[in-house]
Design a protein around this motif. Sequence first.
Motif, PDB file in Angstrom:
ATOM      1  N   VAL A 298       9.702 -22.551 -28.405  1.00 50.73           N
ATOM      2  CA  VAL A 298       9.302 -21.223 -27.939  1.00 50.73           C
ATOM      3  C   VAL A 298       8.582 -21.359 -26.598  1.00 50.73           C
ATOM      4  O   VAL A 298       7.714 -22.222 -26.434  1.00 50.73           O
ATOM      5  CB  VAL A 298       8.376 -20.524 -28.951  1.00 50.73           C
ATOM      6  N   PHE A 299       8.974 -20.490 -25.648  1.00 50.01           N
ATOM      7  CA  PHE A 299       8.340 -20.432 -24.335  1.00 50.01           C
ATOM      8  C   PHE A 299       7.567 -19.114 -24.223  1.00 50.01           C
ATOM      9  O   PHE A 299       7.989 -18.094 -24.766  1.00 50.01           O
ATOM     10  CB  PHE A 299       9.383 -20.528 -23.227  1.00 50.01           C
ATOM     11  N   PHE A 300       6.458 -19.133 -23.488  1.00 49.47           N
ATOM     12  CA  PHE A 300       5.550 -17.988 -23.462  1.00 49.47           C
ATOM     13  C   PHE A 300       5.216 -17.558 -22.034  1.00 49.47           C
ATOM     14  O   PHE A 300       5.229 -18.358 -21.114  1.00 49.47           O
ATOM     15  CB  PHE A 300       4.221 -18.338 -24.145  1.00 49.47           C
ATOM     16  N   GLY A 301       4.836 -16.279 -21.917  1.00 48.87           N
ATOM     17  CA  GLY A 301       4.102 -15.802 -20.765  1.00 48.87           C
ATOM     18  C   GLY A 301       2.650 -15.650 -21.172  1.00 48.87           C
ATOM     19  O   GLY A 301       2.350 -15.254 -22.298  1.00 48.87           O
ATOM     20  N   ASP A 302       1.727 -15.972 -20.266  1.00 47.46           N
ATOM     21  CA  ASP A 302       0.290 -15.848 -20.520  1.00 47.46           C
ATOM     22  C   ASP A 302      -0.271 -15.013 -19.380  1.00 47.46           C
ATOM     23  O   ASP A 302      -0.562 -15.535 -18.301  1.00 47.46           O
ATOM     24  CB  ASP A 302      -0.359 -17.236 -20.592  1.00 47.46           C
ATOM     25  N   ASP A 303      -0.415 -13.702 -19.606  1.00 39.53           N
ATOM     26  CA  ASP A 303      -0.739 -12.777 -18.533  1.00 39.53           C
ATOM     27  C   ASP A 303      -2.226 -12.803 -18.213  1.00 39.53           C
ATOM     28  O   ASP A 303      -3.060 -13.002 -19.085  1.00 39.53           O
ATOM     29  CB  ASP A 303      -0.317 -11.359 -18.931  1.00 39.53           C
ATOM     30  N   GLY A 304      -2.552 -12.561 -16.937  1.00 44.45           N
ATOM     31  CA  GLY A 304      -3.933 -12.548 -16.486  1.00 44.45           C
ATOM     32  C   GLY A 304      -4.142 -13.557 -15.371  1.00 44.45           C
ATOM     33  O   GLY A 304      -3.200 -14.164 -14.854  1.00 44.45           O
ATOM     34  N   GLY A 305      -5.396 -13.762 -14.979  1.00 45.24           N
ATOM     35  CA  GLY A 305      -5.739 -14.768 -13.991  1.00 45.24           C
ATOM     36  C   GLY A 305      -6.209 -16.039 -14.661  1.00 45.24           C
ATOM     37  O   GLY A 305      -6.742 -16.015 -15.771  1.00 45.24           O
ATOM     38  N   ASN A 306      -6.022 -17.174 -14.013  1.00 49.92           N
ATOM     39  CA  ASN A 306      -6.399 -18.471 -14.577  1.00 49.92           C
ATOM     40  C   ASN A 306      -5.819 -18.668 -15.977  1.00 49.92           C
ATOM     41  O   ASN A 306      -6.531 -18.945 -16.953  1.00 49.92           O
ATOM     42  CB  ASN A 306      -7.924 -18.627 -14.612  1.00 49.92           C
TER      43      ASN A 306
END
Length: 721
Positions: A298-306
Amino acid sequence: MMKRKKWSKKALLPVLGFAVLAAAIPGAVSANGEKEGGKGVSVKSVEFVGMPAPATAVQMADLYTTASIKVTYSDGTVKSFPLSYKKLFKTTDKVGNTIAGVAIDAKGNPIMDTSVAGQSVPYVSDDPDSNSLFAVPGAKPTGKGGNPLALVTHYEYITANNSGKSAYGQVPASMSLTTLDQNKTTGELTPVQLKKIDFSGVGGLWIPCNGSLTPWNTHLGSEEYEPDARAFEADKTKTFVGSFSSYYDSSKAENPYAYGFLPEVTVLPDNSTKVVKHYSLGRFSHELGNVAPDMRTVFFGDDGGNTMLFMYVADKAKDLSAGTLYAAKWIQKSAENGGSADLQWIKLGQASDSEIKAIIDKGTKFSDIFETSDAAADGFKAVKVYSSEGNKAEYLKVKPGMEKAAAFLESRRYGAVLGATAEFNKMEGVAINNKDKKVYVAMSYLEKAMEKDSKGADPSDDIQVNKISAGVTYELSLGEEKKDRDGGKIESAYVPYFMKGLVWGEDLPTPDAKGNKAADDKVANPDNLSFSQELRTLFIGEDSGLHANNYVWAYNVDTKKLSRILSLPAGAEATGLMTQDNLNGFSYIMSNIQHPGDEMIVADSLKPEVEKLINQNFENKKSGVIGYIQGVPTKQQMLAAKADETRLVSLGEAVKGGARVFWSHDSDDILLLRETHTLVFRLGAKKATVDGKEVVLSAAPQKVKGQAMLPAALLNDFLRL
């Protein structure tokens, strides 16, 4: 041009019996009366022909497409397939007895907005996001004669309450399950019934952003912007957990560690749903998770800064209840156009959902997992991650025996402690190219922590790429037999090992005449991604603060051609992007809009008129839209369209496709009506008019055994309008 005759009421004779009578006559013949056979012609290339950017206030306030698909065949001939946008429903619409975007509590009751005295109304989202469109084996018929399909849709948040104050994150979010009828002739989708999905068994649903359809036909959702457990422990009012809990189920204890995971929704044949949250996939700002063809990775997006790039490998295929979580370290190779880097993977831990759920349920707090220091000290690791208060460095030490809790409840902080890179900015959509073994990841704004730390103020500075505020879509190469940083084997054949910029925007030094701050002919601030395996095309939806109008783009990974295929009303975000290459013989590009008219950057000379029209079109900016781009042909339809140039079909096929047919049998003129569209043709003539425009036919309509027959290509194009 063929003139449309004046049709008298007596002459308008609906041909109601053709759908039944069609079986008694040839369903399809060639222009010379012979059965159409294969000619050995194949599809040579497929190209999206883009649309111009909106030029008027009316266009800037609309949701539309004038794009098309150009198919070139092996014999050198070309056929164009026009595209159009089909609205299924607005978030404020009732589908059946349910308002699509209504927020509900743990008992399924609408959550009421009492912000204006004497005007208690349900909270209704204007922010639809993820779509999963699929068929459920064994599902009951819709009663409308078509194929039953399921559509799971996210309602990410509610922009404002009735008094105009922000309601973001404060009201529990929701998902809906819509039963759609798929017309067996045209593929057109019609909503039949909608119900809200019950999340009471998992404590409710936190800010669901994007999602995906798993290879085993379930919907994999998301919970974005996880509440900061450290801030909550210090002061509960610093997160939305209290507001969320009071609206959803005030009898349950408030717990930030209950949110920030991926829920999986299974739709059963009786139209019921089963929901589980996968705690072993890690807790961070889940934009979405997307599963590789091995049904484990599974591949993910991790939204936000840093933020951080994560990967999960399940212990078993088709089962996300247990597995190993990894975080990436960026080892930079170049800085231009998004830069490039080798990727090194750091193992965070292995766990099952039940193990992590047990840690949550016993009331584990941030202070149970980490020791903290206010300044650098022996044994403490300096980290700077999205959750860090005030975007400042934290000094952390994992308490003995709490490594598993840290890995799966504080995945980003723990990853940074172990040396993973926490410098990505606005990491959004993820799509997978199965054939080439590539993953695409959208980075909406290439700035801040991704730039070189010229002041030397950050704990680490792995990423040092050149700033592009308009963002970059990256390509990640996948390989097998890879090892993690410590030499352990990664049990996956889909491990990202190299990352580079693929499609990037262009910042403008000064805004243009429409207000654009980034080049209007390039992608700005990519967000949603979806990949068509059949068309070899990456679709990119924008969430731009730099374009006056956001767009959906088609990028051919072979030819590298970028085409604009959908324009959104100013201030709206493109969401819910999902491609279905062949669902019962039809293809779809699902695409929604959120918050039309929000924070517009339209030039002052255009803004008043654009805003007025958006208010008219979208209920004073209170309605998001769920819909799809229609007219996308499958490969089989491309080939059939070639054969259809001379193949004739009966008027019964028009009736099956939803058209009304008017033909006075003593006349050679025939009229077809479908919604607002008209088709007029004459038996024996090789010209017709569609919506008043003349078209030239490859074969003339004919009368065969007393029945009118028309070119299949003409009818199919008409039914797709």
